[in-house]
Design an enzyme around this catalytic site. Structure first.
Site, PDB file in Angstrom:
ATOM      1  N   CYS A 157       1.007  -0.889   0.313  1.00 20.58           N
ATOM      2  CA  CYS A 157       0.042   0.283   0.406  1.00 20.58           C
ATOM      3  C   CYS A 157       0.619   1.310   0.113  1.00 20.58           C
ATOM      4  O   CYS A 157       0.501   2.587  -0.804  1.00 20.58           O
ATOM      5  CB  CYS A 157      -1.376  -0.100   1.087  1.00 20.58           C
ATOM      6  SG  CYS A 157      -2.139  -1.409   1.068  1.00 20.58           S
ATOM      7  N   THR A 158       2.464   1.376   0.831  1.00 17.89           N
ATOM      8  CA  THR A 158       2.922   2.780   0.715  1.00 17.89           C
ATOM      9  C   THR A 158       3.343   3.147  -0.675  1.00 17.89           C
ATOM     10  O   THR A 158       3.389   3.935  -0.780  1.00 17.89           O
ATOM     11  CB  THR A 158       3.960   2.032   1.469  1.00 17.89           C
ATOM     12  OG1 THR A 158       4.067   1.819   3.144  1.00 17.89           O
ATOM     13  CG2 THR A 158       5.287   3.092   1.633  1.00 17.89           C
TER      14      THR A 158
END
Length: 219
Positions: A45-46
Site C-alpha cells: 500500500c505504501t
C-alpha cells in the site's frame, strides 16, 4: 448491502487529512476514484499511495479527483505520508480518509457488518478485503469496481485507461475492445444501425455481424 456497477455510491461524512468531507459534495460535478487500504504502514500500500501521488496530474486532466481510505485514524495517515515520500519520492497531496470506526469499509461492502467498530487490534489480514478501487461518475453512480489481494500491487495506469474508456463511451455509442488504448479503434454498439453508423462515424469495418469497428471518435 452488496454494491454493483450503476448503483449510487454510498454517501458518507468522514474525517480526512484535509479536514471533514461529505463525500458526494466533495465529488462535485466531476469524477472520483476511491481506493482503499487494509492498514497503514503496509509495504504494498505504501508503494500504491506513492504511485497515485505521481499520477495525480493525469487524473486531474480527466476531471477525476482521487481519495484514499485506510482502516486507521487520520493522525496515523499523517505519519504514513512521510514514509510514502521516503519510499516513492512523491508527496501525497490528495486526501486520505480515516476509517478507524470501519464505517466506510462496511458501507462499501469491503468488511462484514460483524467486523466490529474499531480498527484497534485489527491486523492487515483482518482487513484483507479492504483493497478495492471504485470509479464514480458525476452522476454519483459506480462505474467500475476492482478488488486486489494484499500481495498484488494495483496497476493505476489501468485505472486511467478505464476512465478514458468510460468517459469516451459515455459520450458516444461505442465500446472499447480488449487491451484498448487511447487513440485505437473502438466498437460500435448494437444500438447504432449501419446507416446511423455511417452518418456518425464515417467508414467502419464489419468483422462479424455483431462486431463493427471504427476509428475512435474525437471528443
Amino acid at each position: 448491502m452488496s454494491l454493483r456497477i450503476n448503483d449510487i455510491a454510498p454517501d458518507f461524512t468522514a474525517d480526512t487529512t484535509q479536514g471533514p468531507i461529505q463525500f458526494h459534495d466533495w465529488i462535485g460535478d466531476g469524477w472520483a476514484v476511491l481506493f482503499s487500504h487494509p492498514k497503514n504502514f503496509t509495504p504494498v500500500c505504501t508503494t500504491e499511495l506513492g504511485a497515485m501521488a505521481g499520477l495525480e496530474p493525469e487524473f486531474r486532466k480527466r476531471g477525476a479527483k482521487i481519495i484514499g481510505i485506510s482502516v486507521d485514524p487520520v493522525e496515523s495517515h499523517g505519519k504514513w505520508k512521510n514514509d510514502i515520500k521516503t519510499a516513492t519520492g512523491f508527496d501525497v497531496e490528495y486526501p486520505l480518509i480515516g476509517d478507524n470506526d470501519l464505517k466506510v469499509a462496511k458501507l462499501y461492502d469491503m468488511l462484514p457488518a460483524g467486523a466490529g467498530e474499531t480498527s484497534e487490534g485489527r491486523t492487515p489480514a483482518d482487513n484483507a478485503t479492504v483493497r478495492s478501487v471504485f470509479i464514480i461518475g458525476p452522476d454519483k453512480k459506480i462505474k467500475l469496481i476492482l478488488t486486489y489481494p494484499m500481495t498484488t500491487g494495483r496497476n493505476f495506469n489501468e485505472i486511467l485507461r478505464a476512465i478514458d474508456s468510460i468517459q469516451l463511451t459515455a459520450k458516444h455509442q461505442v465500446a472499447t475492445p480488449a487491451n484498448w488504448q487511447q487513440g485505437e479503434d473502438v466498437i460500435i454498439t448494437a444500438a447504432v444501425s449501419n446507416e446511423d453508423a455511417a452518418t456518425r462515424f464515417g467508414s467502419f469495418d464489419t468483422v462479424l455481424p455483431y462486431l463493427r469497428k471504427t476509428k475512435q471518435p474525437q471528443a
